[in-house]
Every structure is written in structure tokens, then in C-alpha cells.
Design a protein around this motif. Sequence first.
Motif, short mmCIF file in Angstrom:
data_model
loop_
_atom_site.label_atom_id
_atom_site.label_comp_id
_atom_site.label_asym_id
_atom_site.label_seq_id
_atom_site.Cartn_x
_atom_site.Cartn_y
_atom_site.Cartn_z
N SER A 21 0.83 -1.20 0.00
CA SER A 21 0.00 0.00 0.00
C SER A 21 0.87 1.25 0.00
CB SER A 21 -0.92 -0.01 1.23
OG SER A 21 -1.67 1.18 1.28
N ALA A 24 2.57 1.71 -3.23
CA ALA A 24 1.67 2.10 -4.32
C ALA A 24 1.36 3.59 -4.30
CB ALA A 24 0.37 1.31 -4.24
N GLU A 25 1.56 4.24 -3.14
CA GLU A 25 1.23 5.66 -3.02
C GLU A 25 2.31 6.49 -3.71
OE1 GLU A 25 -0.55 8.00 0.61
OE2 GLU A 25 1.63 7.95 0.78
N GLU A 26 1.89 7.24 -4.71
CA GLU A 26 2.83 8.06 -5.47
C GLU A 26 2.78 9.50 -4.97
OE1 GLU A 26 3.42 9.75 -10.04
OE2 GLU A 26 2.13 8.01 -9.67
N SER A 61 -8.37 7.21 -1.45
CA SER A 61 -7.96 6.07 -2.27
C SER A 61 -6.55 5.61 -1.91
CB SER A 61 -7.99 6.45 -3.76
OG SER A 61 -6.97 7.38 -4.06
N GLY A 62 -5.75 6.55 -1.41
CA GLY A 62 -4.39 6.21 -1.03
C GLY A 62 -3.45 6.00 -2.19
N ASN A 63 -3.88 6.41 -3.39
CA ASN A 63 -3.02 6.20 -4.56
C ASN A 63 -1.98 7.31 -4.73
OD1 ASN A 63 -4.41 3.84 -5.37
ND2 ASN A 63 -6.00 5.08 -6.36
N TYR A 64 -2.35 8.51 -4.29
CA TYR A 64 -1.46 9.65 -4.53
C TYR A 64 -1.40 10.55 -3.30
CZ TYR A 64 -2.29 8.11 -9.30
OH TYR A 64 -2.39 7.35 -10.43
N LYS A 65 -0.27 11.21 -3.18
CA LYS A 65 -0.06 12.17 -2.10
C LYS A 65 0.65 13.39 -2.69
CE LYS A 65 2.19 12.70 2.40
NZ LYS A 65 3.03 12.03 3.44
N GLU A 261 -7.01 10.86 -11.63
CA GLU A 261 -7.59 10.96 -10.28
C GLU A 261 -7.22 12.28 -9.63
OE1 GLU A 261 -7.09 8.92 -5.88
OE2 GLU A 261 -6.79 7.66 -7.64
#
Length: 357
Positions: A21, A24-26, A61-65, A261
Motif C-alpha cells: 500500500s 503504491a502511493e505516489e 484512495s491512497g493512490n497519490y499524495k 484521479e
Amino acid sequence: MKNWTKCSLLGVAVASTMALSVAAEETISAVVIDGYPDRALWVKEFTNFFIPEVDKRLAESGNYKMNWQENYGGSIVKPKGVLEGVQLGLGDIGIVTTIFHSSKLPSQGISGSTPFVASDARAVAKAVDEIAREYPAMQNEFAAQNQVYLATGVVLDTYQMFCSDPVEKVADLEGRKIAGAGLNLRYLEGIKDAAGVRGGLTDFYNMVQTGLVDCVMIWPEASKTFKIVEVAPYMLKADLGAVNTKTVTVNADYWASLPDEVKEVLQAVAIDYRDHVAGIAMDRATASRDAFVEAGGSIIEISDEDRAAWANAMPNVAQEWAATLNENGEQGTDMMAAYLGKLQDAGFTGVRDWTAE
């Protein structure tokens, strides 16, 4: 032993999931610029509202920061330099003060070209931004500056006149030197011998203090923030109207590199920021006027007849604005009619019909 092994395996699985997880966070960097200081309402709320709201939604979503890098108060650009700064990539996201760029962004003058109509920042912000989404002109203009339009905001409840000497009616402004920052200087053409002097919000205090001008056209919240009462303690309440002056834009090359997103979140939050800032502007309007009086200022309200006479003495800047857009191949006349129609639906009718020749 079996239980220990089972728990250990479960722990490994959970740890592996968490690691995946995190992996995966970009992280995406975003350089934000504005030439105004962080005490300015729209800048302060970009920090306090826009950024945290984007972070919150992306975290779902935790995909991007986002890695935000905020640069205000002239650290990268001056107030008039945001448009060019974003164009050149000095900033990824900027808050453009559009009144400084009437030649490059003529469609942004829609509310400034229709004074004496609406003094509600919320109604004007919504109407202008809807026009930007229904007609291509505003987005086309920013595209020509290598930028993507997100939302247009209104940070002032309505322009008023602040003067160093007593004023009681429009006639008292005759022959005075008055500072403004764009289209509002055209309003002075309805006042005999009044001379407009172009300036910026951060300059107005010194312009009055040094005698360069006698009055400034600003809104009460800005008067409080920049302590205008100290040099211009007389406010002529003319309710010239709320005006869109701030547009959030993104460098087009940077925008193209963003995941869908992130784009969707930025677009959605920009609209919420638009309404949030306009709401604060209205909430602060009364408090700012009260603070002006408490600090020793005087407020004089002109009559409806005086307002109407002032409006009717002006050139029809709305028709001029529409003609400029029409000549540029845009739907200026339709845009203006649609905009005024939206304000009328919201309960605001001007003292002059700007659609009439």
C-alpha cells in the motif's frame, strides 16, 4: 506452535499488504505561487482549505499524495506576475489576479464590466464560473497562456470608495484622484474630472498616505486587512458590485503529467474553494465595516438616485466588453446576457440595463 505459525504468517501477510500500500502511493510535487502575501484572504484560504481538502480526498484512495511547496508574497513572482509565472512553469498552480490582464484575459472582465448589479460574492462567483463552463472563451484565453482553467473566484463583497477627506455624495468625488486596479477605473468616467490612477492592493495604503491619490476603490475586508482606515477614514457606500478577480489555474504541461484521479480532485476542490472563499467574503463584510467604524472610520451611504445617476453617466462598458469578445470570435453578447440572467435569477437586478445600447 501451529497457532504461533498461523499468527506469524498472518502478521507477515498484513505487513506485506501495508508495504504494498505504501509502495503504491505516489508522491506528486506541486509548486503553488501568488505574489500577494499569505495574509490575503484567498491566499490564506488556499493554505487552510484548498490544500487540506485535496489531501483529504486523495487519501481516500491512497493512490497519490501531494508534496505542496507554497510560495507567496513575491518570493517567486509579484502580484502581476502570476499569469506569466504559471505560463513559464515557475509555478505549477497559481492564483491569477485577472484584473491585471485585461488584454490577455478579456472575458474575465465580465463582472467588472457590469457594475451596480450584484453585491453578493457568492452569486457573482457562481454565475461567472458557470459562464466559464458553458462558453469556451475563458478557458481558451488561459489555454493561450499555457494554462488550464480550474475555477474563478470572488474575494470581495463589493467595491466601495475610501477617501482621505469627507465624502457624502458622488459629486464630492469630482476632480479627485482615485486609485483602482483594472476595469473599475472605467467607472470614474461617469464622474466629472475624476482621474483614475492604476495601482495594486498592496500599494494603495502608501498611495493615499503620500497624497498620490485621494481615494481608493476596494472592498471592506481588504480595507481591514491592509489598515486603509489609517489613511482613508471615509467610506462612501456606493455598492459598485462584487467582481471576480482571482482564477486558479494550472500550468498546461504540468497538468498533462497528472494522473486523472488527481486532476478530478483538483477540479472538484477548486469549485468548493470558489464557494468557500466567496462565503467567507460575505461573512466578513459586515464585520469589516463594523471594524472600520470602530477604528475611527465613517460610512456614508449614497442614495439610490445617486447610484442610478452615476451608473447612467458611465459609458456602457458592458457593451464594449461584449463587442471585444465578439471581435475575438467569442460569444460576448450571449455571454453577457446569460450572466446577467443568472444574477437576475439569483435575485439581483442592476440599476441600469447593460444589455441596452
